[in-house]
Design a protein around this motif. Sequence first.
Motif, short mmCIF file in Angstrom:
data_model
loop_
_atom_site.label_atom_id
_atom_site.label_comp_id
_atom_site.label_asym_id
_atom_site.label_seq_id
_atom_site.Cartn_x
_atom_site.Cartn_y
_atom_site.Cartn_z
N GLU A 119 0.83 -1.21 0.00
CA GLU A 119 0.00 0.00 0.00
C GLU A 119 0.86 1.26 0.00
O GLU A 119 0.58 2.23 -0.72
CB GLU A 119 -0.93 0.01 1.22
CG GLU A 119 -1.98 -1.08 1.23
CD GLU A 119 -1.44 -2.44 1.61
OE1 GLU A 119 -2.17 -3.44 1.42
OE2 GLU A 119 -0.29 -2.52 2.11
N SER A 120 1.94 1.24 0.79
CA SER A 120 2.84 2.39 0.85
C SER A 120 3.55 2.59 -0.49
O SER A 120 3.68 3.72 -0.98
CB SER A 120 3.87 2.20 1.96
OG SER A 120 4.81 3.26 1.97
N VAL A 121 4.00 1.50 -1.09
CA VAL A 121 4.67 1.58 -2.39
C VAL A 121 3.72 2.13 -3.45
O VAL A 121 4.09 2.97 -4.28
CB VAL A 121 5.21 0.20 -2.81
CG1 VAL A 121 5.66 0.21 -4.27
CG2 VAL A 121 6.38 -0.20 -1.91
N ALA A 122 2.46 1.69 -3.42
CA ALA A 122 1.47 2.18 -4.39
C ALA A 122 1.29 3.69 -4.27
O ALA A 122 1.22 4.41 -5.27
CB ALA A 122 0.14 1.46 -4.17
N ARG A 123 1.23 4.19 -3.03
CA ARG A 123 1.08 5.64 -2.83
C ARG A 123 2.31 6.39 -3.34
O ARG A 123 2.19 7.46 -3.95
CB ARG A 123 0.83 5.94 -1.35
CG ARG A 123 -0.53 5.50 -0.84
CD ARG A 123 -0.81 6.09 0.54
NE ARG A 123 0.12 5.58 1.54
CZ ARG A 123 -0.08 4.49 2.27
NH1 ARG A 123 -1.19 3.78 2.09
NH2 ARG A 123 0.80 4.09 3.17
N GLN A 124 3.49 5.83 -3.09
CA GLN A 124 4.72 6.48 -3.53
C GLN A 124 4.81 6.52 -5.06
O GLN A 124 5.34 7.47 -5.63
CB GLN A 124 5.93 5.74 -2.95
CG GLN A 124 6.13 5.93 -1.47
CD GLN A 124 6.52 7.37 -1.13
OE1 GLN A 124 7.10 8.08 -1.94
NE2 GLN A 124 6.18 7.80 0.08
N ILE A 125 4.31 5.49 -5.72
CA ILE A 125 4.32 5.47 -7.18
C ILE A 125 3.47 6.61 -7.73
O ILE A 125 3.88 7.32 -8.66
CB ILE A 125 3.83 4.11 -7.70
CG1 ILE A 125 4.89 3.04 -7.43
CG2 ILE A 125 3.51 4.17 -9.21
CD1 ILE A 125 4.44 1.63 -7.72
N ARG A 126 2.30 6.80 -7.16
CA ARG A 126 1.46 7.93 -7.58
C ARG A 126 2.17 9.26 -7.31
O ARG A 126 2.12 10.17 -8.13
CB ARG A 126 0.12 7.90 -6.85
CG ARG A 126 -0.94 7.09 -7.56
CD ARG A 126 -2.32 7.44 -7.03
NE ARG A 126 -3.35 6.80 -7.81
CZ ARG A 126 -3.97 7.34 -8.83
NH1 ARG A 126 -3.62 8.55 -9.24
NH2 ARG A 126 -4.92 6.69 -9.48
N GLY A 158 0.14 -9.21 -14.49
CA GLY A 158 0.73 -8.09 -13.76
C GLY A 158 0.72 -8.26 -12.25
O GLY A 158 1.02 -7.32 -11.52
N THR A 159 0.38 -9.45 -11.76
CA THR A 159 0.40 -9.71 -10.32
C THR A 159 1.81 -10.07 -9.87
O THR A 159 2.46 -10.93 -10.48
CB THR A 159 -0.55 -10.86 -9.96
OG1 THR A 159 -1.88 -10.50 -10.34
CG2 THR A 159 -0.52 -11.15 -8.47
N GLU A 175 -1.09 -3.13 -9.44
CA GLU A 175 -1.83 -2.21 -10.31
C GLU A 175 -3.13 -1.76 -9.66
O GLU A 175 -3.47 -0.57 -9.67
CB GLU A 175 -2.13 -2.89 -11.65
CG GLU A 175 -2.86 -1.99 -12.63
CD GLU A 175 -3.06 -2.66 -13.99
OE1 GLU A 175 -3.97 -2.23 -14.72
OE2 GLU A 175 -2.30 -3.59 -14.31
N GLN A 176 -3.84 -2.69 -9.05
CA GLN A 176 -5.09 -2.34 -8.38
C GLN A 176 -4.84 -1.42 -7.19
O GLN A 176 -5.58 -0.45 -6.97
CB GLN A 176 -5.81 -3.61 -7.91
CG GLN A 176 -7.13 -3.34 -7.20
CD GLN A 176 -7.83 -4.63 -6.79
OE1 GLN A 176 -7.60 -5.69 -7.38
NE2 GLN A 176 -8.66 -4.55 -5.77
N LEU A 191 -1.25 1.39 -16.77
CA LEU A 191 -0.18 0.85 -15.93
C LEU A 191 0.25 -0.52 -16.43
O LEU A 191 -0.57 -1.30 -16.93
CB LEU A 191 -0.66 0.72 -14.49
CG LEU A 191 -0.78 2.00 -13.67
CD1 LEU A 191 -1.69 1.77 -12.47
CD2 LEU A 191 0.59 2.46 -13.21
N SER A 192 1.53 -0.82 -16.28
CA SER A 192 2.05 -2.14 -16.64
C SER A 192 3.11 -2.52 -15.63
O SER A 192 4.07 -1.77 -15.42
CB SER A 192 2.63 -2.11 -18.06
OG SER A 192 3.03 -3.39 -18.46
N ILE A 193 2.94 -3.67 -14.98
CA ILE A 193 3.87 -4.13 -13.95
C ILE A 193 4.79 -5.19 -14.57
O ILE A 193 4.32 -6.09 -15.28
CB ILE A 193 3.13 -4.74 -12.75
CG1 ILE A 193 1.95 -3.86 -12.32
CG2 ILE A 193 4.09 -4.96 -11.59
CD1 ILE A 193 2.34 -2.47 -11.88
N ILE A 194 6.09 -5.09 -14.31
CA ILE A 194 7.05 -6.01 -14.93
C ILE A 194 8.18 -6.32 -13.96
O ILE A 194 8.57 -5.48 -13.14
CB ILE A 194 7.61 -5.39 -16.24
CG1 ILE A 194 8.55 -6.35 -16.96
CG2 ILE A 194 8.30 -4.06 -15.96
CD1 ILE A 194 9.00 -5.88 -18.33
#
Length: 384
Positions: A119-126, A158-159, A175-176, A191-194
Amino acid sequence: MKMQLLTPKDMLRHNAHLVLRLLRYNAELSRSEIARMTGSSRSTISHIMQYLEEKKLVVPCGIGNKGVGRSSTLFRFNPEARYGVGIDITKDGISGIMADLQGTIIAHKKYGIGEFSPESVARQIRHIYSSLCGQVSIPQEFIVGIGVMVPGPVDSEGTVIRSVELSWQGPVNLEQLIEESAVNQTQLPPLSIINNANAKALAEACFNINNDSANIVYIENHKGLGAGFVDSHYTLLYGSSGIAMEVGKMFVHNNGVFTQADSFLVINDESVVKQLKKGFQSENPLQDEDVRLISDILAQVISQIAALFNPRKVILDVPYIQNEQSLKFIKKALLKYVNSSSLIPSPLVELPSVQRAHSALGGIAQAILHSPFDFVLKSTLSDL
């Protein structure tokens, strides 16, 4: 075996990519020069050029006169037609860059973070995406996508299956989480996760300074032995479980035990694991004897990869092999294994050409290849 015939549409796609490739790596060309260099008719080239002009991928840049016949309009590739964002997540923090279709970086940002929950990483990406956009005046519709690089296996959906480096023990739909982390529901580009090793392979294939790196295997030895294979069509090779990184992928834990996801190449010798672990965990420069021993192990891995996939080039990204002097140990060891079988071709073995500081270019390559502008890098023009 029945030969598959090319349709007129197939030929048009091939010629369109060839035109774009010529314009990417030549300063400026006229329609007649392009027709001559590709062996295509003037009418075919005119049709393709019209399409590329509509996409702003080529622009007129002057009038040329070679001294024969009338003057002709010259065209050049326009890498600023679109942009991509690449974000690289490591234990040292999150770095992001924005670059054009040729890999020229126009904005960059790096954050060190202390909390690596998904969750923290997702916020930092935004947050890092917003910061990059704040550095430049690029309308969002000109950004083709965001490619996020993660240390760990990523499936075709992308999981993130797991990430030892980030202490993610179970599947994470990153991504979600990024989509849900919006404070005001701001719409993001696609978005694309790799996996990070896969992304670095794409960066080498798409943005290599010599433009000759399709059909490569990229190997990195940091937390484990990660790899990515990019074929001659700039497509990642996927394993049977749908994870695109498995050319001997290992996850090495602190206790020396390793687990393996899905692999074409199995390395299950505990002594091998310990030697590789010694290589990437050592805080001091390795002695020549250690480098020779680890080089011999990697040479065996490369020879098996060569037998399986026949890559043209193998790129090695390992902390203890950073110059041609140390690379010679692997090249010498590789000759021993390649020469043991005349059926195994010897690939070129090189160090990365894309700087480590610019590794997020792999995320940008992923974003472009998953966008309607994939034909800029790939050998097909799917929407013609």
